[in-house]
Scaffold this motif. Structure first.
Motif, PDB file in Angstrom:
ATOM      1  N   ILE A 170     104.636 -13.802  53.777  1.00  0.00           N
ATOM      2  CA  ILE A 170     103.346 -13.192  54.125  1.00  0.00           C
ATOM      3  C   ILE A 170     102.237 -14.243  54.126  1.00  0.00           C
ATOM      4  O   ILE A 170     101.409 -14.283  55.045  1.00  0.00           O
ATOM      5  CB  ILE A 170     103.029 -12.027  53.162  1.00  0.00           C
ATOM      6  N   ALA A 171     102.226 -15.116  53.119  1.00  0.00           N
ATOM      7  CA  ALA A 171     101.206 -16.166  53.055  1.00  0.00           C
ATOM      8  C   ALA A 171     101.324 -17.112  54.258  1.00  0.00           C
ATOM      9  O   ALA A 171     100.305 -17.508  54.840  1.00  0.00           O
ATOM     10  CB  ALA A 171     101.333 -16.945  51.750  1.00  0.00           C
ATOM     11  N   SER A 172     102.544 -17.447  54.644  1.00  0.00           N
ATOM     12  CA  SER A 172     102.739 -18.332  55.794  1.00  0.00           C
ATOM     13  C   SER A 172     102.267 -17.657  57.079  1.00  0.00           C
ATOM     14  O   SER A 172     101.612 -18.277  57.919  1.00  0.00           O
ATOM     15  CB  SER A 172     104.212 -18.718  55.930  1.00  0.00           C
ATOM     16  N   PHE A 173     102.606 -16.387  57.240  1.00  0.00           N
ATOM     17  CA  PHE A 173     102.169 -15.661  58.431  1.00  0.00           C
ATOM     18  C   PHE A 173     100.649 -15.591  58.512  1.00  0.00           C
ATOM     19  O   PHE A 173     100.059 -15.900  59.550  1.00  0.00           O
ATOM     20  CB  PHE A 173     102.764 -14.238  58.442  1.00  0.00           C
ATOM     21  N   ILE A 174     100.012 -15.212  57.414  1.00  0.00           N
ATOM     22  CA  ILE A 174      98.542 -15.118  57.408  1.00  0.00           C
ATOM     23  C   ILE A 174      97.929 -16.494  57.620  1.00  0.00           C
ATOM     24  O   ILE A 174      96.970 -16.652  58.393  1.00  0.00           O
ATOM     25  CB  ILE A 174      98.053 -14.485  56.087  1.00  0.00           C
ATOM     26  N   GLY A 175      98.468 -17.500  56.950  1.00  0.00           N
ATOM     27  CA  GLY A 175      97.924 -18.852  57.089  1.00  0.00           C
ATOM     28  C   GLY A 175      97.998 -19.380  58.505  1.00  0.00           C
ATOM     29  O   GLY A 175      97.042 -19.971  59.011  1.00  0.00           O
ATOM     30  N   ILE A 176      99.125 -19.144  59.178  1.00  0.00           N
ATOM     31  CA  ILE A 176      99.286 -19.671  60.538  1.00  0.00           C
ATOM     32  C   ILE A 176      98.607 -18.784  61.571  1.00  0.00           C
ATOM     33  O   ILE A 176      97.891 -19.263  62.448  1.00  0.00           O
ATOM     34  CB  ILE A 176     100.782 -19.854  60.865  1.00  0.00           C
ATOM     35  N   ALA A 177      98.796 -17.461  61.467  1.00  0.00           N
ATOM     36  CA  ALA A 177      98.293 -16.553  62.498  1.00  0.00           C
ATOM     37  C   ALA A 177      96.790 -16.332  62.428  1.00  0.00           C
ATOM     38  O   ALA A 177      96.130 -16.268  63.465  1.00  0.00           O
ATOM     39  CB  ALA A 177      99.020 -15.208  62.414  1.00  0.00           C
ATOM     40  N   PHE A 178      96.246 -16.208  61.226  1.00  0.00           N
ATOM     41  CA  PHE A 178      94.839 -15.826  61.109  1.00  0.00           C
ATOM     42  C   PHE A 178      93.932 -16.950  60.635  1.00  0.00           C
ATOM     43  O   PHE A 178      92.785 -17.036  61.045  1.00  0.00           O
ATOM     44  CB  PHE A 178      94.704 -14.619  60.171  1.00  0.00           C
ATOM     45  N   MET A 179      94.444 -17.809  59.770  1.00  0.00           N
ATOM     46  CA  MET A 179      93.610 -18.884  59.234  1.00  0.00           C
ATOM     47  C   MET A 179      93.780 -20.176  60.024  1.00  0.00           C
ATOM     48  O   MET A 179      93.093 -21.151  59.755  1.00  0.00           O
ATOM     49  CB  MET A 179      93.932 -19.098  57.757  1.00  0.00           C
ATOM     50  N   ARG A 180      94.707 -20.182  60.951  1.00  0.00           N
ATOM     51  CA  ARG A 180      94.977 -21.330  61.834  1.00  0.00           C
ATOM     52  C   ARG A 180      95.300 -22.602  61.060  1.00  0.00           C
ATOM     53  O   ARG A 180      94.903 -23.705  61.432  1.00  0.00           O
ATOM     54  CB  ARG A 180      93.807 -21.582  62.786  1.00  0.00           C
ATOM     55  N   ILE A 181      96.038 -22.439  59.965  1.00  0.00           N
ATOM     56  CA  ILE A 181      96.502 -23.594  59.196  1.00  0.00           C
ATOM     57  C   ILE A 181      97.678 -24.212  59.951  1.00  0.00           C
ATOM     58  O   ILE A 181      98.503 -23.505  60.522  1.00  0.00           O
ATOM     59  CB  ILE A 181      96.926 -23.167  57.774  1.00  0.00           C
ATOM     60  N   SER A 182      97.773 -25.498  59.943  1.00  0.00           N
ATOM     61  CA  SER A 182      98.838 -26.208  60.636  1.00  0.00           C
ATOM     62  C   SER A 182     100.203 -25.757  60.118  1.00  0.00           C
ATOM     63  O   SER A 182     100.410 -25.673  58.896  1.00  0.00           O
ATOM     64  CB  SER A 182      98.678 -27.708  60.410  1.00  0.00           C
ATOM     65  N   PRO A 183     101.153 -25.470  61.019  1.00  0.00           N
ATOM     66  CA  PRO A 183     102.498 -25.101  60.576  1.00  0.00           C
ATOM     67  C   PRO A 183     103.138 -26.172  59.691  1.00  0.00           C
ATOM     68  O   PRO A 183     103.874 -25.845  58.757  1.00  0.00           O
ATOM     69  CB  PRO A 183     103.280 -24.931  61.875  1.00  0.00           C
ATOM     70  N   ILE A 184     102.843 -27.433  59.965  1.00  0.00           N
ATOM     71  CA  ILE A 184     103.388 -28.515  59.135  1.00  0.00           C
ATOM     72  C   ILE A 184     102.869 -28.392  57.708  1.00  0.00           C
ATOM     73  O   ILE A 184     103.630 -28.501  56.741  1.00  0.00           O
ATOM     74  CB  ILE A 184     103.046 -29.891  59.738  1.00  0.00           C
ATOM     75  N   ARG A 185     101.586 -28.143  57.566  1.00  0.00           N
ATOM     76  CA  ARG A 185     101.002 -27.974  56.237  1.00  0.00           C
ATOM     77  C   ARG A 185     101.591 -26.743  55.544  1.00  0.00           C
ATOM     78  O   ARG A 185     101.886 -26.769  54.352  1.00  0.00           O
ATOM     79  CB  ARG A 185      99.487 -27.848  56.349  1.00  0.00           C
ATOM     80  N   MET A 186     101.799 -25.660  56.306  1.00  0.00           N
ATOM     81  CA  MET A 186     102.370 -24.440  55.717  1.00  0.00           C
ATOM     82  C   MET A 186     103.809 -24.677  55.255  1.00  0.00           C
ATOM     83  O   MET A 186     104.222 -24.171  54.209  1.00  0.00           O
ATOM     84  CB  MET A 186     102.317 -23.270  56.698  1.00  0.00           C
ATOM     85  N   ILE A 187     104.571 -25.436  56.021  1.00  0.00           N
ATOM     86  CA  ILE A 187     105.944 -25.756  55.621  1.00  0.00           C
ATOM     87  C   ILE A 187     105.930 -26.551  54.313  1.00  0.00           C
ATOM     88  O   ILE A 187     106.707 -26.275  53.397  1.00  0.00           O
ATOM     89  CB  ILE A 187     106.678 -26.532  56.739  1.00  0.00           C
ATOM     90  N   CYS A 188     105.031 -27.514  54.215  1.00  0.00           N
ATOM     91  CA  CYS A 188     104.936 -28.319  52.983  1.00  0.00           C
ATOM     92  C   CYS A 188     104.528 -27.445  51.800  1.00  0.00           C
ATOM     93  O   CYS A 188     105.100 -27.557  50.707  1.00  0.00           O
ATOM     94  CB  CYS A 188     103.948 -29.465  53.172  1.00  0.00           C
ATOM     95  N   TRP A 189     103.543 -26.573  52.000  1.00  0.00           N
ATOM     96  CA  TRP A 189     103.105 -25.685  50.918  1.00  0.00           C
ATOM     97  C   TRP A 189     104.222 -24.715  50.526  1.00  0.00           C
ATOM     98  O   TRP A 189     104.405 -24.424  49.348  1.00  0.00           O
ATOM     99  CB  TRP A 189     101.864 -24.922  51.317  1.00  0.00           C
ATOM    100  N   ALA A 190     104.959 -24.193  51.508  1.00  0.00           N
ATOM    101  CA  ALA A 190     106.053 -23.266  51.213  1.00  0.00           C
ATOM    102  C   ALA A 190     107.158 -23.983  50.425  1.00  0.00           C
ATOM    103  O   ALA A 190     107.715 -23.423  49.483  1.00  0.00           O
ATOM    104  CB  ALA A 190     106.613 -22.677  52.498  1.00  0.00           C
ATOM    105  N   ALA A 191     107.447 -25.223  50.795  1.00  0.00           N
ATOM    106  CA  ALA A 191     108.462 -25.999  50.053  1.00  0.00           C
ATOM    107  C   ALA A 191     107.994 -26.237  48.623  1.00  0.00           C
ATOM    108  O   ALA A 191     108.769 -26.109  47.673  1.00  0.00           O
ATOM    109  CB  ALA A 191     108.720 -27.320  50.763  1.00  0.00           C
ATOM    110  N   PHE A 192     106.709 -26.556  48.461  1.00  0.00           N
ATOM    111  CA  PHE A 192     106.160 -26.770  47.119  1.00  0.00           C
ATOM    112  C   PHE A 192     106.206 -25.472  46.309  1.00  0.00           C
ATOM    113  O   PHE A 192     106.601 -25.479  45.134  1.00  0.00           O
ATOM    114  CB  PHE A 192     104.715 -27.300  47.214  1.00  0.00           C
ATOM    115  N   ALA A 193     105.829 -24.353  46.937  1.00  0.00           N
ATOM    116  CA  ALA A 193     105.872 -23.057  46.236  1.00  0.00           C
ATOM    117  C   ALA A 193     107.301 -22.722  45.835  1.00  0.00           C
ATOM    118  O   ALA A 193     107.550 -22.236  44.713  1.00  0.00           O
ATOM    119  CB  ALA A 193     105.298 -21.960  47.137  1.00  0.00           C
TER     120      ALA A 193
END
Length: 191
Positions: free
Chosen positions: A163-186
């Motif tokens: 859910i955080a990745s979807f919201i981050g990419i779809a609505f907050m326009r966070i870079s998918p690369i950054r989201m992948i790194c954050w998801a790996a860290f989480a």
């Protein structure tokens, strides 16, 4: 015989995959895991994840990894497994190469024709349907998310990351690369 089966399977996948990686993953999983049982569902999902995390086309990466794993699972040497990778890769790309070459010539000639416009209009909803099927049926399973019965913590953390990745990419326009790194860290911190 295994190499012919690999070639035929990936040629068929390459021939009928419209819409990119996610529609191709649905066909790949159906053929390799369910119909021919060349690898387990868990192995396929691991390879699909690896294909998405490595640079390059996810379809090409996943096919290469699948070819290697199928041959390796058959008990053949690493050298033969590399040949399995090459076989799957060539078979996957060959239909696209042939179709693109032929269609390019036809498209240049008939780009404005009502028949061509109708064909392209009919393909668009099918592509969206294939992508939705790949995402909903191919990815939402116990191998990726566990279940509340088996491991509630793992399930909840994975749903939170989804859910955080979807919201981050779809609505907050966070870079998918950054989201992948954050998801790996989480995942590293929480799982």
């Amino acid at each position: 015989m295994l190499f012919l089966q690999l070639f035929y399977t990936f040629f068929k996948i390459g021939l009928f995959s419209f819409g990119g990686a996610y529609s191709m993953f649905a066909l790949m999983q159906d053929e390799i895991v369910y119909r021919q049982t060349l690898m387990s569902s868990a192995e396929f999902l691991n390879l699909m994840s690896l294909g998405q995390l490595t640079p390059g086309s996810t379809c090409i990466n996943a096919a290469t990894y699948c070819g290697y794993t199928v041959v390796h699972n058959a008990g053949m040497s690493d050298g033969m497994a590399v040949l399995g990778s090459i076989t799957a890769l060539i078979a996957l790309l060959l239909p696209s190469f042939i179709i693109a070459t032929v269609f390019c010539r036809l498209l240049m000639r008939y780009v404005k024709s009502p028949v061509m416009l109708s064909i392209m209009s009919g393909l668009r909803p099918a592509v969206v349907g294939l992508m939705l099927a790949a995402v909903s049926f191919g990815l939402f399973n116990k191998e990726n998310f566990s279940s509340l019965d088996v491991n509630p913590w793992y399930f909840c953390v994975n749903m939170f990351i989804l859910i955080a990745s979807f919201i981050g990419i779809a609505f907050m326009r966070i870079s998918p690369i950054r989201m992948i790194c954050w998801a790996a860290f989480a995942g590293l911190m929480l799982l």
